[in-house]
Motif scaffolding. Structure first.
Motif, PDB file in Angstrom:
ATOM      1  N   SER A   1       0.846  -1.191   0.000  1.00 10.41           N
ATOM      2  CA  SER A   1       0.000   0.000   0.000  1.00 10.41           C
ATOM      3  C   SER A   1       0.883   1.243   0.000  1.00 10.41           C
ATOM      4  O   SER A   1       2.065   1.193   0.345  1.00 10.41           O
ATOM      5  N   MET A   2       0.322   2.370  -0.415  1.00  8.52           N
ATOM      6  CA  MET A   2       1.073   3.622  -0.486  1.00  8.52           C
ATOM      7  C   MET A   2       0.987   4.346   0.851  1.00  8.52           C
ATOM      8  O   MET A   2      -0.067   4.343   1.497  1.00  8.52           O
ATOM      9  N   ALA A   3       2.104   4.965   1.259  1.00  8.65           N
ATOM     10  CA  ALA A   3       2.141   5.589   2.579  1.00  8.65           C
ATOM     11  C   ALA A   3       2.990   6.849   2.564  1.00  8.65           C
ATOM     12  O   ALA A   3       3.926   6.995   1.763  1.00  8.65           O
ATOM     13  N   LEU A   4       2.644   7.755   3.465  1.00  6.43           N
ATOM     14  CA  LEU A   4       3.473   8.915   3.770  1.00  6.43           C
ATOM     15  C   LEU A   4       4.222   8.619   5.056  1.00  6.43           C
ATOM     16  O   LEU A   4       3.624   8.162   6.037  1.00  6.43           O
ATOM     17  N   VAL A   5       5.514   8.872   5.046  1.00  8.06           N
ATOM     18  CA  VAL A   5       6.348   8.567   6.209  1.00  8.06           C
ATOM     19  C   VAL A   5       7.114   9.818   6.617  1.00  8.06           C
ATOM     20  O   VAL A   5       7.763  10.459   5.783  1.00  8.06           O
TER      21      VAL A   5
END
Length: 502
Positions: free
Chosen positions: A194-198
């Protein structure tokens, strides 16, 4: 002037609004608006006024395999149409392109978000924003000794497990190892791929995650404005000012229009057929626009035996016998059948084709053109409304495959699920081993632009969630929930829980 006073100021304002609306939907070759573009827009308006098309409300069901495919071109900074293809077979390259396209779709959305987009140079006030870094840019970060705040970074990418038990954040430039020891998890469910902001501290090739979050959504109005006349949803697409306005008025006037939604309609259970009979009897005077019956259509798991059982015991023939008693419904309402994960068919790969013809012939013979055996997922267009229907036990799958579990204080599990789908812009943001997908048809599971309504069939208890302007609801299993189902009021765009009393 010769034409002075021919039209009032109000009519002038209305005409300018119509011209702007027509021009706004066109893909112009330049940002400069010239006389020729205005002239073409006026000619279109006059032509439509002379030959106003007849506008009628109807339920249109769109197959997952007929949805137009668009790819984001990083060079041109816009979506371009991809060729249609009917074959399910794909090349190995298309598997990697699947993730690339998911990544770019969300990235182009993030670049417009005020959280990450720098203010224009001519802005009177300077606002703060987060600069999104790429993985390869991390190597250029040089931190002074003891100045840990200097290597605080924000990245966007895909969560990947490149080594057993080790998670990385991956983008088009590379990958970086993640340390979740001190990570704060925002609302949502985070799974592999899944796509994520970190946000975290980077040092010596390791990113110590402080905050793990999902990419924020974009309103459907803004997305549609950016995409102009591109038809991402599929089906009969009209972006004409007059037609959309007329459809909107007719929708608002038809206050009793409804869609009745049921999930897990187990036709091998006599009590289900009995309650369906009562339900249809109650709704015959109201004539809903459509009934959506979602599988599974038998209680047992998919197997050769279950296919044999559905065929030999003629369960759909029994349903046809129940429907035949209500002639007004048969003539006036659409009956949409969406297969479940355990129904007979070609495995568990999405999108799932319709139920086999050998099973559904009795219903087709009875309902004629009002019987729609849809794919899973499928899409429904009613007037100006775009509705997505998906039958899958998503909550259990997302929870089972989560990398980190959100706090219970953030909301119930079904809220996290809905938030995840909207922010991932995808119906099944799971790793392919947990939810196989035909690689070329991954676009059929996109939720971009956001639809007006999302109807989910999940074994989880019934729920309703309003999120970012999307009305999302799940009727729950018909028998297991005590014969609960949902009615969706099309004019109000609101779902309502109902039940067939025992």
């Amino acid at each position: 002037m010769a034409y002075e006073g021919l039209i009032s100021e109000e009519e002038k304002v209305e005409l300018v609004g119509k011209i702007a609306s027509v021009i706004d939907k066109e893909n112009l070759s330049s940002n400069v608006l010239g006389k020729n573009e205005v002239k073409i827009a006026v000619e279109k308006i006059l032509a439509l006024q002379r030959h106003q098309p007849e506008v009628c409300l109807e339920v249109e069901v769109i197959s997952a395999f007929d949805i137009p495919k668009y790819k984001y071109d990083e060079t041109q900074k816009r979506f371009v149409s991809a060729p249609n293809r009917k074959t399910l077979f794909s090349t190995a390259e298309e598997k990697s392109l699947l993730y690339r396209e998911r990544y770019l779709l969300i990235l182009q959305r993030l670049r417009r978000n005020s959280i990450f987009a720098p203010p224009p140079l001519w802005a009177s006030t300077r606002r703060s924003y987060h600069k999104l870094l790429t993985v390869d840019s991390l190597s250029s970060i040089m931190c002074a000794s003891g100045a840990e705040d200097q290597n605080l970074v924000v990245l966007f990418g895909m969560l990947s497990q490149l080594e057993e038990g080790k998670f990385y954040l991956e983008d088009l430039t590379g990958h970086v190892l993640l340390d979740f020891t001190e990570a704060k998890v925002t609302a949502g469910l985070f799974v592999e791929n899944s796509m994520a902001l970190v946000q975290g501290l980077y040092a010596e090739g390791l990113l110590r995650v402080q905050v793990l979050g999902s990419p924020p959504t974009e309103s459907k109005e803004l997305s549609r404005d950016v995409l102009k006349s591109a038809n991402f949803f599929g089906g009969t697409f009209v972006h004409d000012y007059f037609v959309m306005d007329e459809l909107g008025k007719k929708e608002a006037d038809n206050e009793t229009a409804m869609i009745v939604c049921l999930s897990d309609v187990w036709l091998d259970k006599p009590e289900v057929l009995e309650k369906l009979n009562e339900l249809l009897r109650g709704y015959e005077p109201l004539l809903p626009e459509a009934f959506i019956f979602m599988g599974n259509f038998s209680r047992g798991p998919q197997s050769a035996h279950s296919f044999f059982e559905l065929r030999v015991t003629d369960l759909f023939k029994k349903l046809a016998g129940v429907l035949a008693q209500y002639k007004q419904l048969v003539m006036r309402s659409k009956f949409i059948f969406v297969p479940g994960p355990q129904d007979p068919g070609p495995g568990h790969v999405l999108p799932r084709p319709p139920l086999p013809d050998v099973l559904t012939k009795p219903l087709k013979d009875l309902l004629k053109h009002n019987a729609v055996f849809a794919t899973n997922p499928c899409r429904v267009r009613y007037g100006t409304q775009e509705i997505v229907v998906f039958r899958e036990d998503l909550i259990a799958k997302l929870k089972r495959n989560s990398v980190l579990t959100p706090s219970a204080d953030e909301g119930p599990l079904h809220f996290h699920m809905v938030k995840t789908l909207m922010e991932q812009s995808h119906l099944s943001p799971l790793p392919l081993h947990a939810s196989p997908i035909y690689w070329w048809f991954d676009h059929a599971l996109r939720l971009y632009p956001l639809p007006d309504t999302l109807i989910l069939g999940d074994q989880y208890a019934h729920f309703t969630v309003e999120y970012e302007g999307v009305s999302c609801f799940n009727p729950g299993s018909f028998l297991s929930s005590g014969f609960h189902f949902m009615v969706y009021w099309l004019a109000a765009r609101k779902p309502e829980l109902r039940y067939q009393a025992e």
